[in-house]
Design a protein around this motif. Sequence first.
Motif, PDB file in Angstrom:
ATOM      1  N   GLU A  33       0.846  -1.199  -0.072  1.00 13.47           N
ATOM      2  CA  GLU A  33       0.099   0.034   0.100  1.00 13.47           C
ATOM      3  C   GLU A  33       0.757   1.216   0.015  1.00 13.47           C
ATOM      4  O   GLU A  33       0.718   2.226  -0.728  1.00 13.47           O
ATOM      5  CB  GLU A  33      -0.925  -0.048   1.197  1.00 13.47           C
ATOM      6  N   ASN A  34       1.726   1.419   0.913  1.00 12.60           N
ATOM      7  CA  ASN A  34       2.446   2.459   0.931  1.00 12.60           C
ATOM      8  C   ASN A  34       3.660   2.686  -0.282  1.00 12.60           C
ATOM      9  O   ASN A  34       4.094   3.987  -0.674  1.00 12.60           O
ATOM     10  CB  ASN A  34       3.290   2.757   2.002  1.00 12.60           C
ATOM     11  N   ASN A  36       2.750   1.799  -3.256  1.00 15.93           N
ATOM     12  CA  ASN A  36       1.961   2.145  -4.019  1.00 15.93           C
ATOM     13  C   ASN A  36       1.813   3.721  -4.211  1.00 15.93           C
ATOM     14  O   ASN A  36       1.811   4.405  -5.062  1.00 15.93           O
ATOM     15  CB  ASN A  36       0.548   1.186  -4.086  1.00 15.93           C
ATOM     16  N   SER A  37       1.489   4.185  -2.953  1.00 16.75           N
ATOM     17  CA  SER A  37       1.591   5.468  -2.965  1.00 16.75           C
ATOM     18  C   SER A  37       2.698   6.267  -3.006  1.00 16.75           C
ATOM     19  O   SER A  37       2.709   7.542  -3.682  1.00 16.75           O
ATOM     20  CB  SER A  37       1.282   5.897  -1.365  1.00 16.75           C
ATOM     21  N   PRO A  80      -1.882  -8.085  -1.193  1.00 17.65           N
ATOM     22  CA  PRO A  80      -3.244  -7.443  -0.342  1.00 17.65           C
ATOM     23  C   PRO A  80      -4.270  -7.708  -1.198  1.00 17.65           C
ATOM     24  O   PRO A  80      -4.502  -8.306  -2.125  1.00 17.65           O
ATOM     25  CB  PRO A  80      -2.910  -6.072  -0.352  1.00 17.65           C
TER      26      PRO A  80
END
Length: 104
Positions: A33-34, A36-37, A80
């Motif tokens: 997730e991070n 990706n950000s 995820p």
Amino acid sequence: PNLFGIVGAAKARLTNFNYSGAMQASEGDWSFENLNSYLRKPSAYIKGTRMAFAGIRKDTDRANLLAYMRTMSDSPAALPTPAPVEKAASDAVETTTEAAAEAP
């Protein structure tokens, strides 16, 4: 720095790399997730980073890169699961598509 095993690794983990102060101050591990950000726009994710890379706009391009990065590990992190909102939106699209197919 080398990206081998980056997913799940601590941010600014390598002692032989000259990270920016902003990256060194960034806490936690690199999750999908991070990452990706960060890959979307590094300067927005970590204010003050020296990363000159502008980022990757397309979601599919980032997803492909993250999937590749996952292979760069002896024990790859689990992928995820979709967020509940994304799942609900996907279900709504399927329902709408099915209803449209059944309409006369």
